[in-house]
Motif scaffolding. Structure first.
Motif, mmCIF file in Angstrom:
data_model
loop_
_atom_site.group_PDB
_atom_site.id
_atom_site.type_symbol
_atom_site.label_atom_id
_atom_site.label_comp_id
_atom_site.label_asym_id
_atom_site.label_seq_id
_atom_site.Cartn_x
_atom_site.Cartn_y
_atom_site.Cartn_z
ATOM 1 N N ASN A 27 0.834 -1.215 0.000
ATOM 2 C CA ASN A 27 0.000 0.000 0.000
ATOM 3 C C ASN A 27 0.864 1.260 0.000
ATOM 4 O O ASN A 27 0.559 2.235 0.681
ATOM 5 C CB ASN A 27 -0.908 0.000 1.244
ATOM 6 C CG ASN A 27 -1.940 -1.097 1.206
ATOM 7 O OD1 ASN A 27 -2.920 -1.010 0.467
ATOM 8 N ND2 ASN A 27 -1.721 -2.147 1.983
ATOM 9 N N HIS A 84 -0.411 4.806 -0.083
ATOM 10 C CA HIS A 84 -1.377 5.260 0.926
ATOM 11 C C HIS A 84 -0.802 5.364 2.340
ATOM 12 O O HIS A 84 -1.561 5.514 3.302
ATOM 13 C CB HIS A 84 -2.585 4.312 0.941
ATOM 14 C CG HIS A 84 -3.096 3.970 -0.427
ATOM 15 N ND1 HIS A 84 -3.615 4.912 -1.285
ATOM 16 C CD2 HIS A 84 -3.124 2.796 -1.114
ATOM 17 C CE1 HIS A 84 -3.955 4.333 -2.425
ATOM 18 N NE2 HIS A 84 -3.666 3.049 -2.352
ATOM 19 N N GLY A 120 -4.806 1.416 3.623
ATOM 20 C CA GLY A 120 -4.772 0.253 2.747
ATOM 21 C C GLY A 120 -6.118 0.097 2.063
ATOM 22 O O GLY A 120 -7.116 0.672 2.498
ATOM 23 N N THR A 121 -6.116 -0.662 0.988
ATOM 24 C CA THR A 121 -7.381 -0.872 0.285
ATOM 25 C C THR A 121 -7.502 -2.304 -0.212
ATOM 26 O O THR A 121 -6.502 -2.960 -0.513
ATOM 27 C CB THR A 121 -7.527 0.091 -0.911
ATOM 28 O OG1 THR A 121 -8.780 -0.164 -1.564
ATOM 29 C CG2 THR A 121 -6.397 -0.057 -1.923
#
Ligand code: COA
Length: 146
Positions: A45, A48, A65-66
């Motif tokens: 990530n 981000h 995070g995604t």
């Protein structure tokens, strides 16, 4: 303030962990906040996760995070002696913007319910406290072994 922000690197992690460990209101989990697990998270990530460096010291950090659907923000912290200078806002907004840039238009900040000051900060920034959603967690028995 925005100029002071940069992407978090693997080398920052010991200093970031020190900041988090000395910040009231954050809870670290042994499994996901080990140096190895954080290294993995940050490398997945990179876009981000941010730090603020002041001199040679890390005074602010956030990890986001995604899963490709929504963004999740964790562990926003600014060192006690550097607060109320706009660093917290800059970190939060950089993270939200980094999600927006990849088309993720909603993200969630994880705040413990025993941290009303932390919640107050996000609300002051205009983030919405959700009355319509609750988190229900499956906790693997294996977590006890971590
Ligand atoms: C929450 C935290 C990150 C704020 O950092 P900060 O650098 O002091 O915040 P900023 O200076 O960027 O503040 C941005 C704005 O929020 C306001 N604000 C800051 N803390 C606030 C609080 N606890 N409640 C309400 N508003 C707050 C500021 O006055 C400022 O307002 P303005 O932009 O309208 O002038 C910091 O206090 C911290 O590390 N707290 C402990 C960890 C924590 O609780 N993290 C958040 C939950 S995960």
């Amino acid at each position: 303030v925005i100029d002071a922000i940069r992407a978090m690197t693997k080398e920052d992690l010991p200093f970031v962990l020190h900041l988090w460990r000395t910040t009231d209101g954050l809870t670290l989990s042994e499994d996901v906040d080990s140096p190895e697990a954080l290294n993995e998270f940050v490398s997945r990530n990179q876009a981000h996760c941010f730090v603020i460096e002041h001199g040679k010291r890390i005074i602010g950090a956030i990890i986001g995070g995604t899963d490709g659907r929504r963004g999740y923000l964790y562990h926003l912290a600014v060192a006690q002696d550097q607060r109320k200078k706009g660093y917290g806002r800059a970190l939060a907004e950089s993270c939200a913007k980094s999600f927006e840039q990849i088309g993720i238009l909603k993200c969630h900040a994880m705040v413990r319910s025993d941290n009303p000051e932390g919640r107050g900060f996000w609300e002051h920034l205009g983030w919405q406290r959700r009355e319509d959603v609750e988190i229900l967690s499956f906790i693997s028995p294996r977590l006890r072994d971590c």
